[in-house]
Enzyme design. Structure first.
Site, PDB file in Angstrom:
ATOM      1  N   CYS A  46       0.805  -1.212   0.000  1.00 59.24           N
ATOM      2  CA  CYS A  46       0.000   0.000   0.000  1.00 59.24           C
ATOM      3  C   CYS A  46       0.844   1.272   0.000  1.00 59.24           C
ATOM      4  CB  CYS A  46      -0.950   0.013   1.198  1.00 59.24           C
ATOM      5  SG  CYS A  46      -0.106  -0.096   2.791  1.00 59.24           S
ATOM      6  N   ALA A 186      -5.626 -10.505   1.887  1.00 55.82           N
ATOM      7  CA  ALA A 186      -4.905 -10.660   3.150  1.00 55.82           C
ATOM      8  C   ALA A 186      -5.062  -9.422   4.026  1.00 55.82           C
ATOM      9  CB  ALA A 186      -3.428 -10.929   2.863  1.00 55.82           C
TER      10      ALA A 186
END
Length: 435
Positions: A46, A186
């Site tokens: 991210c 996840a």
């Protein structure tokens, strides 16, 4: 030569990271070209994009040119945002990344799993060279060492935990809060665990890829159907978006501006976020953990909606516990130096094989003579066994010092000198042999 190209939250804004992330498949294919590298592993999270290359003879400039072409960025734009690490520095960087030392929230635990999945993906597609396998396996070892010796990953908070801490005062009663989780990967699992740790009870999950039912069933939450998303958004207090979409899923058109007004934005750079200027009926809080973005930035302009994205979360990342971080970095540096030394030692293997082959050849010739004499009755069997053991011990003693020295030379980058010395002393294979 190991090369690492990294673009992360320190050197690039979210928009640039998004542009690269959208072309991850193209970049991975380009960097995996056998003419460019023997192996390539891409780590995309991210707040970072990294490519690790096993590419002997490849200049960093060539690697940057390849990355620029694959991402569609200009070389100038990419060079300003991209850091290049070579050799031992590449190993040290990966070890630091996998230990959570380079994360926006220092010590985050999720990154180790992301590093592991990156090498798994490369292995499955045939892009992981032996050297990259060794590098990433050692990164996992170092991450565990840092975790157990420093406790840094226990103290550190993940980005989603940090985000939830930032909205904690807005939510108030977590048990009454209606939450919508977008995504089933996840990171969605980590987000769900963090939400439950805060006390959230009413949680629905929506999946752009249609996996909401399976995820909801396995995690004991409520699935949201594709055609029910807009209705769900109207009734939701908090959205946590962490899906792997390439374009924003939640656009301004999905939100109305009739619910609340006067809600201050997440704009404070330091300290606790400001309290609302006046009471609101029910603010809608949006946390965008996606890269590329799951939520269009202009949604923040809708009255009564507060949007918290990765850039804002990073601004509020806490100062790490310096003692633990310093110890962790020392572990990382030591491990990188040892990894590099062991890599160098492998350059001595051909010379070591040549030396041992020569000595062991002579040894076996002598042992064969002794056995023949024992078979003919010239010596006692017990004496033969003792003599064989003594000769093997002697051969080991004779090989010990040259073996150590060849490895030392390799660690010093002088493996070629050692190999040359062995070849010079032993001569060509046709001239060797015992007398």
């Amino acid at each position: 030569m190991l090369l690492c190209l990294t673009v992360d939250h320190r050197n690039a804004d979210l928009a640039l990271l998004e542009r690269i992330e959208r072309r991850t498949d193209t970049v991975t294919t380009a960097l995996s070209d056998p003419e460019l590298a023997r192996g390539a592993v891409v780590l995309a999270t991210c707040n970072r994009f990294e490519a690790y290359l096993d590419a002997p003879g490849l200049a960093p400039e060539q690697a940057l040119d390849g990355l620029a072409r694959a991402t569609g960025l200009s070389r100038t734009e990419l060079s300003a945002a991209c850091s290049v690490h070579r050799g031992e520095a590449a190993a040290e960087h990966l070890f630091a990344v996998s230990s959570g030392l380079e994360s926006a929230s220092v010590g985050e635990a999720e990154i180790a799993g992301q590093v592991r999945r990156a090498i798994d993906a490369a292995r499955a597609s045939g892009r992981a060279s032996t050297e990259l396998e060794r590098l990433f396996q050692q990164a996992m070892v170092v991450s565990k060492r840092v975790k157990h010796r420093t406790g840094l990953q226990t103290r550190g908070r993940s980005l989603v935990q940090l985000a939830l801490a930032l909205v904690d005062s807005r939510v108030g009663d977590w048990q009454a809060c209606r939450v919508l989780l977008i995504g089933t990967g996840a990171y969605a699992g980590a987000s769900l665990a963090a939400l439950r740790a805060h006390g959230a009870k009413h949680i629905g999950v929506y999946s752009p890829s249609g996996r909401a039912d399976a995820f909801a069933d396995s995690h004991g939450i409520r699935p949201v159907a594709r055609d029910a998303l807009d209705a769900e958004l109207r009734d939701t207090d908090l959205v946590v978006a962490c899906s792997t979409v390439h374009e924003p899923l939640l656009t301004r058109e999905r939100f109305d501006d009739t619910v609340t007004e006067g809600s201050p934005p997440f704009c404070s750079r330091f300290g606790r976020l400001p309290a609302p200027e006046r009471s609101r009926t029910r603010p809608r809080l949006l946390i965008d953990m996606g890269l590329p973005r799951n939520i269009a930035p202009d949604v923040a302009g809708v009255a009564g909606v507060e949007l918290l994205d990765l850039e804002t979360i990073a601004l509020h990342a806490p100062i790490p516990e310096l003692g633990a971080e310093l110890e962790a970095r020392d572990i990382v540096r030591t491990a990188a130096a040892e990894f590099t030394a062991l890599r160098a030692e492998r350059d001595a293997i051909p010379a070591l094989r040549e030396l041992r082959s020569f000595v062991n050849g002579i040894l076996e010739d002598e042992l064969s003579r002794i056995r023949d004499r024992a078979t003919g009755g010239a010596t006692e069997p017990d004496h033969t066994a003792e003599t064989e053991a003594a000769l093997r011990h002697l051969a080991g003693r004779l090989l010990h010092r040259p073996t150590v020295r060849l490895r030392e030379l390799a660690r010093e980058g002088r493996a070629g000198e050692g190999a040359g010395a062995v070849s010079t002393l032993l001569g060509e294979p046709s001239t060797r042999g015992g007398s």
